[in-house]
Write an enzyme that holds these catalytic residues in place. Structure first.
Site, PDB file in Angstrom:
ATOM      1  N   ASP A   1      24.744  29.111  18.876  1.00  0.00           N
ATOM      2  CA  ASP A   1      23.914  27.533  18.579  1.00  0.00           C
ATOM      3  C   ASP A   1      24.195  26.600  20.227  1.00  0.00           C
ATOM      4  O   ASP A   1      25.159  26.702  20.540  1.00  0.00           O
ATOM      5  CB  ASP A   1      24.470  26.999  17.504  1.00  0.00           C
TER       6      ASP A   1
ATOM      7  N   GLU B   1      38.425  43.039  20.186  1.00  0.00           N
ATOM      8  CA  GLU B   1      39.104  43.209  19.378  1.00  0.00           C
ATOM      9  C   GLU B   1      38.715  44.346  18.307  1.00  0.00           C
ATOM     10  O   GLU B   1      39.816  45.173  17.368  1.00  0.00           O
ATOM     11  CB  GLU B   1      40.166  42.206  18.197  1.00  0.00           C
TER      12      GLU B   1
HETATM   13  C1  NOJ Z   1      19.453  24.826  18.326  1.00  0.00           C
HETATM   14  C2  NOJ Z   1      18.665  25.204  16.891  1.00  0.00           C
HETATM   15  O1  NOJ Z   1      18.164  26.277  16.658  1.00  0.00           O
HETATM   16  C3  NOJ Z   1      18.091  24.100  16.202  1.00  0.00           C
HETATM   17  O2  NOJ Z   1      17.094  24.570  15.212  1.00  0.00           O
HETATM   18  C4  NOJ Z   1      19.241  23.196  16.148  1.00  0.00           C
HETATM   19  O3  NOJ Z   1      18.121  22.038  15.158  1.00  0.00           O
HETATM   20  C5  NOJ Z   1      20.030  22.733  17.389  1.00  0.00           C
HETATM   21  N1  NOJ Z   1      20.134  24.209  17.781  1.00  0.00           N
HETATM   22  C6  NOJ Z   1      21.072  21.507  16.793  1.00  0.00           C
HETATM   23  O4  NOJ Z   1      22.025  22.668  16.109  1.00  0.00           O
END
Ligand code: NOJ
Ligand code: CA
Length: 598
Positions: free
Chosen positions: A254, A310
């Site tokens: 993310d 790993e």
């Molecule tokens: C990207 C994610 O896809 C989204 O859903 C989220 O709100 C933001 N990152 C923050 O984590």
């Protein structure tokens, strides 16, 4: 935080010419061309790794994204869960995907749909248990499907043990150093350190009540971690091993570009940081923005790669990195995450030339990174592509959604026709394809959710100026009628509209002309035609996108509004019924030819 550069928010076929059943058509085509197909598949495996035991299995995988709370509800409490997913593994097998990516299933108060994680090495009790994860991974693996989990390293939730500790601790303590915390301005620290605004709207700093303020680039419930802290780094390595040891095959990372903040964000002098106006104006040299895409972030991913390697086969990863295209290459390199999302198609209008450019640019980038490209038409953050394409090019999606999604009125039939054509085009491209739950049903966005049911922080933090992403997260219809259209035995956590039944999985499965049957046939055909990661453009009129893949696989998309002549070759599948020797408007056709034109 220039919201514009990281807008996380929003911002109907059948058959090949000769039969009514596409799945059968694909089978028949396969049989007729078994020798060719076997040869092509062999070549593809050798070149690109469609072999699930190969370390490169992900290079051309079809990955299906599951948003667990909205996929299938096993116990009738209205919230999708792991038992629900386990009960639907059959659907995934039938669809023919290579991998599943599970959006966060960790304990969370859902301030941001689960991207506010309380504990990275646990399962939300309302979704199930670690045993359920083991069962799910086992079932998927038995079916030949890999599993990718979501890792959210930029921020924890405000209920994470570390944040609770930080709140209770004193300024300057080790507990506070795990987060991006600095003194407020003014004698008693009563003013926020800067005027920055968060991606979801509203201020990006929140006071801790003693003159210290913490940074949250997203919701206040999502405090940013301080990746300069060794304990933070070590703990994430532990999390990666925790899931990899359980048999998870890969990780979706993310907002991978945000983790490292310049030291001055935490310890600089008052007034030394740029203002929001300066951030929004941009113009920072590569790597010099105070928190976006800093060069030091790559040290982190190199250390993650050591962990991935790993394992045998090495674990894969894909970065969600909202950075300029030329900066994406490093995230995607084999020394780091190995792959990075290309979101360009999510933002490309229905224009042949725009598609051609996106394809060219991304294949060049993938070559540079020695990664395979990724293709995404829908996900949990964007208006579904069947709806985007139902609107005239140039529609401001944020304003359109905010105003109720009726002006202009979406042309639903056209949206679906274009969506199917775009999907078939994307599935023919070299690289991996990421599908989002529900798109295989041709599901449109739900645009009329009433304010009182909305969950997305974007809606609340923007004071209603942005409606947010709930419309693409409405639970999946499995049956044509009944409680929550078969999602579960109780009512769904986001209400489904009455028309959802038309898109129900069971109904579509029974209809040879459905979008679901089209997806099943397309994935089967893709598997049999899969070739090395090469593409050769075919000479074509300006509103046509036509290319060849090795082994005689040809894809032709007519973006225009009048039919075009059907090129030579055996029709493998088409996104609309074909009559005569024409490709109808807004239609993609795959052909197989032994005569390559280039
Ligand atoms: C990207 C994610 O896809 C989204 O859903 C989220 O709100 C933001 N990152 C923050 O984590
Ligand atoms: Ca449930």
């Amino acid at each position: 935080m220039p919201v514009d550069s990281v807008s996380v928010v929003t911002s109907v076929l059948e058959t090949p010419a000769d039969t009514n059943d596409q799945a059968d058509a694909a089978d028949a085509a396969d049989a007729a061309d078994a020798a060719d197909a076997a040869e092509a598949a062999e070549a593809a495996e050798a070149a690109s790794g469609s072999d699930p035991t190969a370390s490169t299995w992900w290079r051309q995988a079809v990955v299906y994204q599951i948003y667990p709370r909205s996929f299938a509800d096993g116990n009738g409490d209205g919230v999708g869960d792991l038992r629900g997913i386990i009960s639907r593994v059959d659907h995934l097998r039938r669809l023919g995907v290579d991998a599943v990516w599970l959006s966060p299933f960790y304990p969370s108060a859902l301030a941001d749909g689960g991207y506010d994680v309380d504990d990275y090495r646990a399962v939300a009790p309302e979704l199930g248990s670690l045993d359920d994860i083991d069962t799910l991974v086992g079932e998927l693996h038995r079916t030949g499907i890999k599993v990718i989990v979501d890792i959210v390293p930029n921020h924890t939730s405000n209920r994470h043990a570390w944040f609770r500790e930080a709140v209770a601790a004193a300024p300057g303590s080790a507990a506070r150093r795990r987060y991006v915390i600095r003194r407020g301005r003014g004698a008693d620290g009563a003013e926020p350190p800067t005027d920055w605004t968060s991606y979801f709207g509203g201020p990006a700093w929140e006071p801790l009540g003693d003159g210290d303020w913490y940074l949250h680039l997203f919701a206040p419930e999502q405090p940013d971690l301080n990746w300069a802290d060794e304990e933070v780094r070590a703990d994430f390595l532990k999390t990666l091993r925790f899931w990899a040891d359980r048999g998870v095959d890969g990780f979706r990372v993310d907002v991978a570009q945000l983790l490292v903040k310049d030291a001055s964000v935490i310890s600089g002098l008052d007034g030394s940081l740029p203002t929001q106006a300066q951030l929004s104006a941009g113009g920072f040299a590569d790597g010099e923005h105070p928190f976006q895409d800093r060069d030091e972030v790559h040290d982190i991913y190199r250390s993650w790669r050591a962990v991935f390697n790993e394992y045998d086969p090495p674990r894969m990863a894909v970065a969600e990195a909202w950075v300029p295209a030329h900066r994406r290459v490093r995230f995607a390199s084999a020394e780091e995450l190995g792959q990075a999302f290309n979101f360009d198609l999510l933002q490309t209008e229905w224009v042949a030339g725009a598609f051609r450019k996106v394809i060219d640019d991304n294949l060049a980038l993938a070559r540079e990174a020695e990664a395979s490209s990724t293709w995404v038409l829908s996900n949990h953050d964007m208006v579904r592509h069947a709806t985007r394409y139902a609107l005239p090019n140039g529609t401001d999606l944020v304003a359109w959604l905010r105003d109720g999604g009726t002006d202009p009125a979406p042309d639903v039939a056209r949206g679906l026709r274009r969506a199917r054509a775009a999907t078939l085009l994307a599935l023919a491209l070299p690289g991996s394809a990421y599908l989002y739950q529900g798109e295989e049903l041709g599901l449109p966005e739900v645009t009329d959710l009433p304010a009182e049911v909305l969950q997305d922080p974007t809606f609340f933090r923007s004071g209603g100026a942005e409606k947010g992403r709930d419309g693409c997260r409405v639970p999946i219809p499995w049956r044509e009628s009944g409680e929550s259209f078969g999602f579960g035995s109780g009512s769904a956590h986001l209400p489904q509209p009455a028309w959802f039944g038309r898109y129900a999985m069971e109904r579509e499965l029974a209809d040879p002309a459905s979008t679901l049957r089209f997806y099943i046939a397309a994935l089967a055909a893709r598997r049999s035609l899969l070739a090395a990661e090469e593409l050769t453009w075919r000479e074509s009129p300006s509103d046509v996108v036509a290319f060849e893949r090795p082994g005689g696989w040809v894809s032709v998309t007519n973006f225009g509004e009048t039919g075009i002549p059907l090129p030579e070759g055996r029709v493998v599948i088409a996104s609309e019924p074909l009559t005569g020797d024409e490709i109808p408007p807004e239609t993609t056709v795959w052909l197989h030819t032994t005569k390559a034109s280039a």
